[in-house]
Design a protein around this motif. Structure first.
Motif, PDB file in Angstrom:
ATOM      1  N   THR A  21       0.869  -1.213  -0.176  1.00 34.65           N
ATOM      2  CA  THR A  21       0.006  -0.045  -0.137  1.00 34.65           C
ATOM      3  C   THR A  21       0.729   1.206   0.135  1.00 34.65           C
ATOM      4  O   THR A  21       1.793   1.426   0.574  1.00 34.65           O
ATOM      5  CB  THR A  21      -0.922  -0.095   1.222  1.00 34.65           C
ATOM      6  N   LEU A  22       0.458   2.219  -0.772  1.00 33.11           N
ATOM      7  CA  LEU A  22       1.106   3.651  -0.643  1.00 33.11           C
ATOM      8  C   LEU A  22      -0.084   4.373  -0.316  1.00 33.11           C
ATOM      9  O   LEU A  22      -1.278   4.465  -0.650  1.00 33.11           O
ATOM     10  CB  LEU A  22       1.419   4.170  -2.243  1.00 33.11           C
ATOM     11  N   VAL A  23       0.300   5.265   0.584  1.00 33.47           N
ATOM     12  CA  VAL A  23      -0.540   6.298   1.264  1.00 33.47           C
ATOM     13  C   VAL A  23       0.027   7.833   0.880  1.00 33.47           C
ATOM     14  O   VAL A  23       1.398   7.915   1.470  1.00 33.47           O
ATOM     15  CB  VAL A  23      -0.740   6.342   2.752  1.00 33.47           C
ATOM     16  N   PHE A  24      -0.435   8.472  -0.015  1.00 35.55           N
ATOM     17  CA  PHE A  24      -0.001   9.848  -0.288  1.00 35.55           C
ATOM     18  C   PHE A  24      -0.449  10.898   0.524  1.00 35.55           C
ATOM     19  O   PHE A  24      -1.544  10.982   0.846  1.00 35.55           O
ATOM     20  CB  PHE A  24      -0.257  10.049  -2.029  1.00 35.55           C
ATOM     21  N   PHE A  25       0.354  11.636   0.970  1.00 35.41           N
ATOM     22  CA  PHE A  25       0.051  12.980   1.670  1.00 35.41           C
ATOM     23  C   PHE A  25       0.445  14.299   0.954  1.00 35.41           C
ATOM     24  O   PHE A  25       1.405  14.251   0.318  1.00 35.41           O
ATOM     25  CB  PHE A  25       0.731  12.730   3.065  1.00 35.41           C
ATOM     26  N   GLY A  96       2.731  -4.718  -8.348  1.00 36.36           N
ATOM     27  CA  GLY A  96       2.481  -5.237  -7.045  1.00 36.36           C
ATOM     28  C   GLY A  96       1.744  -4.433  -6.084  1.00 36.36           C
ATOM     29  O   GLY A  96       1.653  -4.977  -4.644  1.00 36.36           O
ATOM     30  N   ILE A  97       1.380  -3.233  -6.326  1.00 33.91           N
ATOM     31  CA  ILE A  97       1.040  -2.184  -5.498  1.00 33.91           C
ATOM     32  C   ILE A  97      -0.526  -2.606  -5.558  1.00 33.91           C
ATOM     33  O   ILE A  97      -1.304  -2.504  -6.365  1.00 33.91           O
ATOM     34  CB  ILE A  97       1.233  -0.804  -5.563  1.00 33.91           C
ATOM     35  N   LYS A  98      -1.175  -2.875  -4.131  1.00 29.37           N
ATOM     36  CA  LYS A  98      -2.515  -3.247  -4.247  1.00 29.37           C
ATOM     37  C   LYS A  98      -3.400  -2.086  -3.984  1.00 29.37           C
ATOM     38  O   LYS A  98      -4.510  -1.877  -4.607  1.00 29.37           O
ATOM     39  CB  LYS A  98      -2.970  -4.558  -3.071  1.00 29.37           C
ATOM     40  N   TYR A  99      -3.077  -1.085  -3.111  1.00 33.32           N
ATOM     41  CA  TYR A  99      -3.885   0.090  -2.744  1.00 33.32           C
ATOM     42  C   TYR A  99      -3.217   1.207  -2.953  1.00 33.32           C
ATOM     43  O   TYR A  99      -1.827   1.444  -2.245  1.00 33.32           O
ATOM     44  CB  TYR A  99      -4.278  -0.174  -1.242  1.00 33.32           C
ATOM     45  N   VAL A 100      -3.657   2.198  -3.307  1.00 35.42           N
ATOM     46  CA  VAL A 100      -3.088   3.811  -3.211  1.00 35.42           C
ATOM     47  C   VAL A 100      -4.155   4.558  -2.663  1.00 35.42           C
ATOM     48  O   VAL A 100      -5.386   4.711  -3.087  1.00 35.42           O
ATOM     49  CB  VAL A 100      -2.814   4.190  -4.601  1.00 35.42           C
ATOM     50  N   ILE A 101      -3.705   5.209  -1.653  1.00 35.89           N
ATOM     51  CA  ILE A 101      -4.830   5.912  -0.811  1.00 35.89           C
ATOM     52  C   ILE A 101      -4.228   7.494  -0.714  1.00 35.89           C
ATOM     53  O   ILE A 101      -2.938   7.744  -0.571  1.00 35.89           O
ATOM     54  CB  ILE A 101      -4.894   5.455   0.658  1.00 35.89           C
ATOM     55  N   HIS A 102      -4.838   8.424  -1.262  1.00 30.39           N
ATOM     56  CA  HIS A 102      -4.542   9.768  -1.075  1.00 30.39           C
ATOM     57  C   HIS A 102      -5.051  10.409   0.149  1.00 30.39           C
ATOM     58  O   HIS A 102      -6.402  10.173   0.160  1.00 30.39           O
ATOM     59  CB  HIS A 102      -5.126  10.348  -2.288  1.00 30.39           C
ATOM     60  N   TYR A 103      -4.572  10.924   1.075  1.00 29.11           N
ATOM     61  CA  TYR A 103      -4.732  11.596   2.579  1.00 29.11           C
ATOM     62  C   TYR A 103      -5.026  12.991   1.993  1.00 29.11           C
ATOM     63  O   TYR A 103      -3.786  13.757   1.916  1.00 29.11           O
ATOM     64  CB  TYR A 103      -3.806  11.340   3.444  1.00 29.11           C
ATOM     65  N   GLY A 104      -5.902  13.461   1.625  1.00 24.50           N
ATOM     66  CA  GLY A 104      -6.119  14.857   1.297  1.00 24.50           C
ATOM     67  C   GLY A 104      -6.187  14.923  -0.396  1.00 24.50           C
ATOM     68  O   GLY A 104      -5.972  13.866  -1.100  1.00 24.50           O
ATOM     69  N   ILE A 105      -6.423  16.290  -1.004  1.00 27.61           N
ATOM     70  CA  ILE A 105      -6.528  16.255  -2.253  1.00 27.61           C
ATOM     71  C   ILE A 105      -5.032  15.937  -2.868  1.00 27.61           C
ATOM     72  O   ILE A 105      -4.114  16.612  -2.474  1.00 27.61           O
ATOM     73  CB  ILE A 105      -7.052  17.738  -2.652  1.00 27.61           C
ATOM     74  N   PRO A 106      -5.201  15.052  -3.761  1.00 27.39           N
ATOM     75  CA  PRO A 106      -3.780  15.071  -4.706  1.00 27.39           C
ATOM     76  C   PRO A 106      -3.156  15.959  -5.204  1.00 27.39           C
ATOM     77  O   PRO A 106      -3.752  16.968  -5.556  1.00 27.39           O
ATOM     78  CB  PRO A 106      -4.152  13.757  -5.471  1.00 27.39           C
TER      79      PRO A 106
END
Length: 106
Positions: A21-25, A96-106
């Motif tokens: 998982t990648l979580v972008f801030f 192989g990245i299953k989830y990409v989550i954006h915390y806030g507006i990308p």
């Protein structure tokens, strides 16, 4: 968004079973705060040479950045979750990245 879900996942699941998982801030202060919270609450060791969770942002040490990128390229690595800024995604093609989550507006 509450990151207790991530802490519960880290505490209850073997590393190899955690989805990559990648979580972008969009705010580095928030990124740093969430990283510290997740590491402490999930009892991860800061400075672990083979972490399950990592933080990647513009000011991250170049050797650590290279290590994170290498581990993300290896679908069998122990690294499962990266809390990051948009600097991680520049020119990368990761499989192989299953989830990409954006915390806030990308």
């Amino acid at each position: 968004m509450d990151f207790k879900w991530l802490v519960r996942l880290l505490l209850s699941t073997a590393a190899e079973n955690i989805p990559r998982t990648l979580v972008f801030f969009n705010n580095t202060n928030t990124l740093s705060d969430v990283y510290q919270y997740v590491m402490i609450a999930s009892q991860q060791l800061l400075g672990d040479t083979d972490p399950v969770v990592a933080m990647f942002q513009l000011v991250t040490n170049q050797a650590i950045k290279a290590s994170i990128i290498t581990k993300l390229a290896d679908v069998n690595s122990k690294l499962r979750v990266v809390l990051c800024s948009s600097s991680l995604s520049m020119g990368m093609n990761l499989s192989g990245i299953k989830y990409v989550i954006h915390y806030g507006i990308p």
